[in-house]
Design a protein around this motif. Structure first.
Motif, short mmCIF file in Angstrom:
data_model
loop_
_atom_site.label_atom_id
_atom_site.label_comp_id
_atom_site.label_asym_id
_atom_site.label_seq_id
_atom_site.Cartn_x
_atom_site.Cartn_y
_atom_site.Cartn_z
N GLU A 31 9.78 1.28 16.19
CA GLU A 31 9.91 0.59 14.90
C GLU A 31 10.83 1.44 14.04
OE1 GLU A 31 6.04 -0.39 13.27
OE2 GLU A 31 5.80 -1.94 14.80
N ILE A 48 12.13 2.24 10.58
CA ILE A 48 11.75 2.02 9.18
C ILE A 48 12.90 2.52 8.31
CG2 ILE A 48 10.03 2.56 7.38
CD1 ILE A 48 8.55 1.38 9.72
N ARG A 103 14.07 3.24 4.37
CA ARG A 103 13.51 3.38 3.02
C ARG A 103 14.62 3.66 2.00
NH1 ARG A 103 7.92 4.04 3.66
NH2 ARG A 103 7.34 4.75 5.75
N SER A 127 7.59 4.52 -0.94
CA SER A 127 6.36 3.77 -1.19
C SER A 127 5.59 3.76 0.12
CB SER A 127 6.69 2.34 -1.64
OG SER A 127 5.54 1.73 -2.20
N GLY A 128 4.33 3.39 0.08
CA GLY A 128 3.57 3.27 1.32
C GLY A 128 3.31 4.60 1.99
N SER A 129 3.41 4.60 3.33
CA SER A 129 2.92 5.76 4.11
C SER A 129 3.62 7.07 3.75
CB SER A 129 3.05 5.49 5.61
OG SER A 129 4.40 5.42 6.00
N ASP A 161 11.77 -0.95 1.05
CA ASP A 161 11.84 -0.48 2.45
C ASP A 161 11.65 -1.66 3.38
OD1 ASP A 161 9.09 -1.02 2.60
OD2 ASP A 161 8.53 1.06 2.17
N PHE A 162 11.87 -1.45 4.65
CA PHE A 162 11.63 -2.50 5.64
C PHE A 162 11.60 -1.92 7.03
CE2 PHE A 162 16.12 -3.13 7.02
CZ PHE A 162 16.79 -2.51 5.98
N LYS A 163 11.15 -2.77 7.97
CA LYS A 163 11.03 -2.36 9.38
C LYS A 163 11.90 -3.26 10.24
CE LYS A 163 8.27 -4.20 11.96
NZ LYS A 163 7.96 -5.03 13.13
N ASP A 216 6.58 -9.87 5.27
CA ASP A 216 5.60 -9.13 6.08
C ASP A 216 6.17 -7.76 6.49
OD1 ASP A 216 3.55 -10.96 6.14
OD2 ASP A 216 3.51 -11.17 8.33
N THR A 217 7.48 -7.69 6.62
CA THR A 217 8.09 -6.47 7.20
C THR A 217 8.97 -5.72 6.20
OG1 THR A 217 10.00 -7.70 8.04
CG2 THR A 217 8.11 -7.52 9.52
N CYS A 218 8.95 -6.17 4.94
CA CYS A 218 9.74 -5.50 3.89
C CYS A 218 8.82 -5.18 2.72
CB CYS A 218 10.81 -6.43 3.32
SG CYS A 218 12.02 -7.06 4.47
N ARG A 219 9.20 -4.22 1.89
CA ARG A 219 8.59 -4.12 0.55
C ARG A 219 9.63 -4.65 -0.44
NH1 ARG A 219 5.90 0.57 2.46
NH2 ARG A 219 3.67 0.13 2.46
N ARG A 233 -2.31 -5.90 1.76
CA ARG A 233 -2.79 -4.54 2.06
C ARG A 233 -3.64 -3.99 0.93
NH1 ARG A 233 2.83 -3.74 3.28
NH2 ARG A 233 3.22 -4.00 5.51
P1 TMP Z 1 4.82 2.10 5.76
O1 TMP Z 1 5.05 2.58 4.39
O2 TMP Z 1 3.45 1.60 6.02
O3 TMP Z 1 5.25 3.12 6.80
O4 TMP Z 1 5.79 0.85 5.98
C1 TMP Z 1 7.17 0.91 5.75
C2 TMP Z 1 7.77 -0.49 5.85
O5 TMP Z 1 7.70 -0.99 7.18
C3 TMP Z 1 7.08 -1.54 5.00
O6 TMP Z 1 8.06 -2.40 4.47
C4 TMP Z 1 6.19 -2.29 5.94
C5 TMP Z 1 6.94 -2.19 7.23
N1 TMP Z 1 6.04 -2.12 8.39
C6 TMP Z 1 5.96 -3.16 9.29
O7 TMP Z 1 6.66 -4.16 9.15
N2 TMP Z 1 5.12 -3.03 10.35
C7 TMP Z 1 4.37 -1.95 10.58
O8 TMP Z 1 3.63 -1.90 11.56
C8 TMP Z 1 4.45 -0.87 9.62
C9 TMP Z 1 3.62 0.36 9.80
C10 TMP Z 1 5.30 -1.01 8.55
#
Ligand code: TMP
Length: 261
Positions: free
Chosen positions: A90, A92, A94, A98-100, A175-177, A200-203, A219
């Protein structure tokens, strides 16, 4: 095109075979998961919105020369995509912390990064998708050096394009994945963009108010996920203001479809 048997079911999507060996159907479910499946729910209408939003973004990316798996959207919940061998990483991206990353490194939420930061996570639910270094990717041959270099170049172009696209409609891309897959095109090995790009996959934060318009609403138990995703779709011009496709309508439409099946 004939829909065949189920090939794979993930947390948010199902992949079906078709009578064309190189093509599969990607079905967007309403299931929402977070924290590696620890939190689960069904949010009616989410799949419909993600299907439309992802189609919009991937077809725009295609127009700027970013090769991707999308062939065409079929209906409310399905799209035809090219069958690829997914690289098990994956990626990511940024722009703002934000997030993790805020928890992992103690960085304040909302800190603007000077340059886009790319992080890599191994796609392995059992291990909780652990963060890895580029060196791990090469050491364990999850991808080649050439593939990683190519993907990094694509990621930066995708990020530039998406920042601009969202900025134009009053949204900050935090951010996004992304996921990428391998495919043979005219006998040549290629790496193309795969999976989905959606709230679902972006902030995504409103540019003025910082209101969250993405899966963080689920979340963090903020509620109103469908209105937020609908807002993103409307601003991108996918749903028309005057058509009044509200959360309720999206929900109704998708449940009517389901009952008919
Ligand atoms: P995180 O801050 O949880 O690491 O996520 C970073 C970005 O990636 C956020 O936009 C959500 C996305 N993401 C996914 O689409 N799938 C995932 O399994 C994870 C962990 C994050």
């Amino acid at each position: 095109m004939k829909k065949g048997k189920k090939l794979y079911e993930g947390k948010a999507k199902i992949i079906y075979a078709t009578n064309d060996k190189g093509l599969v159907i990607q079905y967007f479910k309403d299931d929402a998961t977070a924290f590696n499946n620890q939190k689960k729910s069904v949010i009616e209408g989410k799949g419909v919105l993600n299907n439309r939003i992802s189609e919009h973004i991937l077809s725009n990316l295609s127009q700027i020369g970013i090769k991707n798996h999308l062939v065409k959207r079929l209906n409310m919940r399905e799209q035809v995509i090219k069958l690829v061998e997914i690289i098990p990483i994956e990626f990511i991206v940024r722009n703002v912390a934000s997030g993790s990353i805020t928890k992992r490194l103690g960085i304040e939420d909302g800190t603007v990064l000077k340059e886009p930061l790319i992080e890599y996570c191994l796609k392995d639910d059992k291990l909780g998708d652990p963060l890895i270094a580029e060196e791990h990717i090469l050491a364990f041959e999850w991808a080649t050096k050439k593939e990683v270099e190519k993907v990094k170049k694509m990621i930066l172009r995708i990020n530039d394009f998406m920042i601009g696209m969202f900025r134009g409609v009053g949204i900050k891309l935090i951010d996004f994945k992304l996921e990428f897959g391998r495919l043979k095109i005219n006998g040549k090995d290629e790496v193309i963009l795969a999976d989905e790009i959606s709230p679902d996959t972006c902030r995504l934060w409103d540019s003025i108010t910082d209101k969250k318009l993405d899966k963080d609403r689920f979340r963090k138990n903020l509620g109103d996920l469908i209105p937020a995703y609908t807002e993103v779709a409307k601003r991108l011009g996918i749903l028309h203001e005057q058509s009044n496709v509200s959360a309720v309508n999206v929900t109704k439409l998708s449940s009517v479809k389901r009952k008919r099946k």
